[in-house]
Design an enzyme around this catalytic site. Structure first.
Site, PDB file in Angstrom:
ATOM      1  N   ARG A  95       5.053  -0.701  -8.428  1.00 56.75           N
ATOM      2  CA  ARG A  95       6.305  -0.376  -9.502  1.00 56.75           C
ATOM      3  C   ARG A  95       7.038   0.462  -9.532  1.00 56.75           C
ATOM      4  O   ARG A  95       8.298  -0.207  -9.855  1.00 56.75           O
ATOM      5  CB  ARG A  95       5.844  -0.801 -10.574  1.00 56.75           C
ATOM      6  N   GLY A 102      -9.153   3.916  -8.304  1.00 56.09           N
ATOM      7  CA  GLY A 102      -8.142   4.688  -8.336  1.00 56.09           C
ATOM      8  C   GLY A 102      -8.060   4.871 -10.381  1.00 56.09           C
ATOM      9  O   GLY A 102      -8.095   4.253 -11.022  1.00 56.09           O
ATOM     10  N   HIS A 155      -3.701   4.450  -2.432  1.00 54.30           N
ATOM     11  CA  HIS A 155      -4.477   2.710  -1.853  1.00 54.30           C
ATOM     12  C   HIS A 155      -5.305   3.852  -0.690  1.00 54.30           C
ATOM     13  O   HIS A 155      -6.154   3.703  -0.927  1.00 54.30           O
ATOM     14  CB  HIS A 155      -4.015   2.305  -1.508  1.00 54.30           C
ATOM     15  N   GLN A 201      -5.077 -12.618 -12.793  1.00 53.01           N
ATOM     16  CA  GLN A 201      -4.811 -11.196 -13.797  1.00 53.01           C
ATOM     17  C   GLN A 201      -3.240 -11.255 -14.126  1.00 53.01           C
ATOM     18  O   GLN A 201      -2.859  -9.491 -14.217  1.00 53.01           O
ATOM     19  CB  GLN A 201      -5.226  -9.126 -13.250  1.00 53.01           C
ATOM     20  N   VAL A 237      -3.410   9.643  -7.454  1.00 52.68           N
ATOM     21  CA  VAL A 237      -2.272  10.475  -6.161  1.00 52.68           C
ATOM     22  C   VAL A 237      -0.754  10.401  -7.202  1.00 52.68           C
ATOM     23  O   VAL A 237      -0.606   9.329  -7.594  1.00 52.68           O
ATOM     24  CB  VAL A 237      -2.454   9.941  -5.277  1.00 52.68           C
ATOM     25  N   SER A 291       2.941   4.548  -7.693  1.00 53.54           N
ATOM     26  CA  SER A 291       2.730   2.404  -8.247  1.00 53.54           C
ATOM     27  C   SER A 291       3.592   2.257  -7.168  1.00 53.54           C
ATOM     28  O   SER A 291       4.529   2.347  -7.423  1.00 53.54           O
ATOM     29  CB  SER A 291       2.764   2.916  -9.146  1.00 53.54           C
ATOM     30  N   LEU A 329       0.487  -1.086  -0.052  1.00 50.36           N
ATOM     31  CA  LEU A 329       0.091  -0.017  -0.052  1.00 50.36           C
ATOM     32  C   LEU A 329       1.232   1.129  -0.037  1.00 50.36           C
ATOM     33  O   LEU A 329       2.190   1.156   0.524  1.00 50.36           O
ATOM     34  CB  LEU A 329      -0.842  -0.159   1.187  1.00 50.36           C
ATOM     35  N   HIS A 330       0.040   2.396  -0.482  1.00 46.36           N
ATOM     36  CA  HIS A 330       0.577   3.357  -0.363  1.00 46.36           C
ATOM     37  C   HIS A 330      -0.428   4.958  -1.182  1.00 46.36           C
ATOM     38  O   HIS A 330      -1.384   4.944  -0.644  1.00 46.36           O
ATOM     39  CB  HIS A 330       1.919   3.761  -1.948  1.00 46.36           C
TER      40      HIS A 330
HETATM   41  P1  AMP Z   1      -3.488  -1.884  -6.946  1.00 48.74           P
HETATM   42  O1  AMP Z   1      -2.970  -2.479  -5.160  1.00 48.74           O
HETATM   43  O2  AMP Z   1      -2.212  -1.904  -7.936  1.00 48.74           O
HETATM   44  O3  AMP Z   1      -4.578  -3.338  -7.846  1.00 48.74           O
HETATM   45  O4  AMP Z   1      -4.126  -0.880  -6.674  1.00 48.74           O
HETATM   46  C1  AMP Z   1      -5.564  -0.914  -6.332  1.00 48.74           C
HETATM   47  C2  AMP Z   1      -6.295   0.213  -5.745  1.00 48.74           C
HETATM   48  O5  AMP Z   1      -5.382   1.608  -5.806  1.00 48.74           O
HETATM   49  C3  AMP Z   1      -6.734   0.651  -7.565  1.00 48.74           C
HETATM   50  O6  AMP Z   1      -7.560   1.069  -7.628  1.00 48.74           O
HETATM   51  C4  AMP Z   1      -6.224   1.613  -8.226  1.00 48.74           C
HETATM   52  O7  AMP Z   1      -6.620   1.989  -9.403  1.00 48.74           O
HETATM   53  C5  AMP Z   1      -5.703   2.175  -7.077  1.00 48.74           C
HETATM   54  N1  AMP Z   1      -4.406   3.293  -7.162  1.00 48.74           N
HETATM   55  C6  AMP Z   1      -3.506   2.269  -7.577  1.00 48.74           C
HETATM   56  N2  AMP Z   1      -2.382   3.484  -7.474  1.00 48.74           N
HETATM   57  C7  AMP Z   1      -3.330   5.092  -7.248  1.00 48.74           C
HETATM   58  C8  AMP Z   1      -2.818   6.051  -7.750  1.00 48.74           C
HETATM   59  N3  AMP Z   1      -1.437   6.392  -7.756  1.00 48.74           N
HETATM   60  N4  AMP Z   1      -4.014   7.066  -7.168  1.00 48.74           N
HETATM   61  C9  AMP Z   1      -4.733   6.139  -6.999  1.00 48.74           C
HETATM   62  N5  AMP Z   1      -5.584   5.166  -7.003  1.00 48.74           N
HETATM   63  C10 AMP Z   1      -4.957   4.595  -6.983  1.00 48.74           C
END
Ligand code: AMP
Length: 281
Positions: free
Chosen positions: A187, A147, A37, A61, A176, A185, A33-34
């Site tokens: 990544r 997001g 999230h 996925q 964000v 991200s 998480l960042h």
């Molecule tokens: P993930 O863990 O990458 O599957 O992301 C989980 C949720 O967090 C998804 O709905 C993403 O779109 C959202 N998310 C990831 N990065 C960001 C960001 N920089 N800003 C806003 N939402 C984000």
């Protein structure tokens, strides 16, 4: 805060919340998480009585050449962040609990998934839709938070939700970014210092697209895309996966920009594939 691993346990917990008239907000994540999230968690906290964050690295996925094994899983750190944000429940199931036996049922949204990331990641959105529909059935949230960073994912989940009549409101939250414009991200951690600098070209190209559209002098998407391509290609470590300017509802390419347009891109910086987008009116 509770950490729940078993599907039956979370079902019992959310059923008791619902019986007491409490609203539930779900934030589905892969963990690591960042602040991106956490912005979803805060929005869910504002809107609901209880917040469930799911942390599950969903194997179906990821494509065969993708980074499933290497995907970071810093659970203790995630747990601390959730606790600090006032999350009520982390749902953290194992793969064998989510996919016992052979994975044979999948949820597929057609059309929208042929474009942008769907084109370069076949099967990705089927995996996303399958796990999100399972999460909706297990957690039965009143609202779920996504997001804009994954804009196509939001559209695909919205279509699935409408078509399969899931009774849940979907909320799209803004991207964000770091101070210098890089979209957060998990990544980004893989980038070397040099790559981290080069990665700024994604946001710079989007800003240039926005500027050209806002100035109103350029309305041909082709011209804007060529300018964006030139900016990205000027970075030695960057390789374009796609750059598209399209209708923000259908994701069909647009030639002449009228009204709202989605500028979206995916670029490899070294070995790391990054995405970003902007909805421009
Ligand atoms: P993930 O863990 O990458 O599957 O992301 C989980 C949720 O967090 C998804 O709905 C993403 O779109 C959202 N998310 C990831 N990065 C960001 C960001 N920089 N800003 C806003 N939402 C984000």
């Amino acid at each position: 805060m509770k950490v729940i691993n078993k599907i039956n346990d979370i079902r019992k917990y959310v059923d008791s919340l619902r019986k007491r008239g409490k609203t539930i907000g779900l934030v589905p994540t892969l963990g690591a998480l960042h602040e991106g999230h956490l912005s979803l968690v805060r929005r869910a906290r504002e809107d609901n009585d209880a917040v469930v964050v799911s942390i599950f690295v969903n194997p179906i996925q990821f494509g065969p050449a993708e980074d499933l094994k290497k995907y970071p899983r810093p659970f203790r750190q995630d747990r601390k962040l959730c606790e600090k944000e006032g999350v009520d429940i982390i749902f953290h199931p194992s793969v064998s609990r989510m996919y016992p036996g052979k994975d044979s049922t999948g949820v597929n949204v057609e059309g929208l998934t042929d474009k942008l990331c769907g084109r370069s990641r076949p099967g990705h959105f089927r995996g996303v839709c399958t796990v999100v529909s399972k999460l909706f059935n297990i957690v039965k949230p009143h609202a779920a938070y996504f997001g804009q960073k994954d804009y196509q994912q939001f559209l695909v989940i919205r279509k699935m939700t409408d078509d399969l009549n899931f009774h849940v409101k979907l909320r799209l939250c803004p991207i964000v970014r770091e101070k210098d414009g890089l979209a957060l991200s998990s990544r980004n951690k893989r980038l070397s210092i040099k790559e981290r600098q080069e990665a700024l070209c994604l946001n710079r190209a989007l800003k240039e697209a926005r500027r050209l559209i806002k100035v109103g002098k350029v309305s041909g998407a082709g011209l804007i895309i060529s300018r964006m391509k030139r900016m990205i290609n000027s970075q030695p470590g960057a390789r374009i996966d796609y750059i598209n300017i399209c209708n923000p509802e259908t994701l069909e390419d647009v030639k002449i920009i009228k009204g709202k347009a989605l500028a979206a891109l995916a670029v490899f910086i070294g070995k790391t594939r990054l995405i970003d987008n902007d909805v421009i009116s």
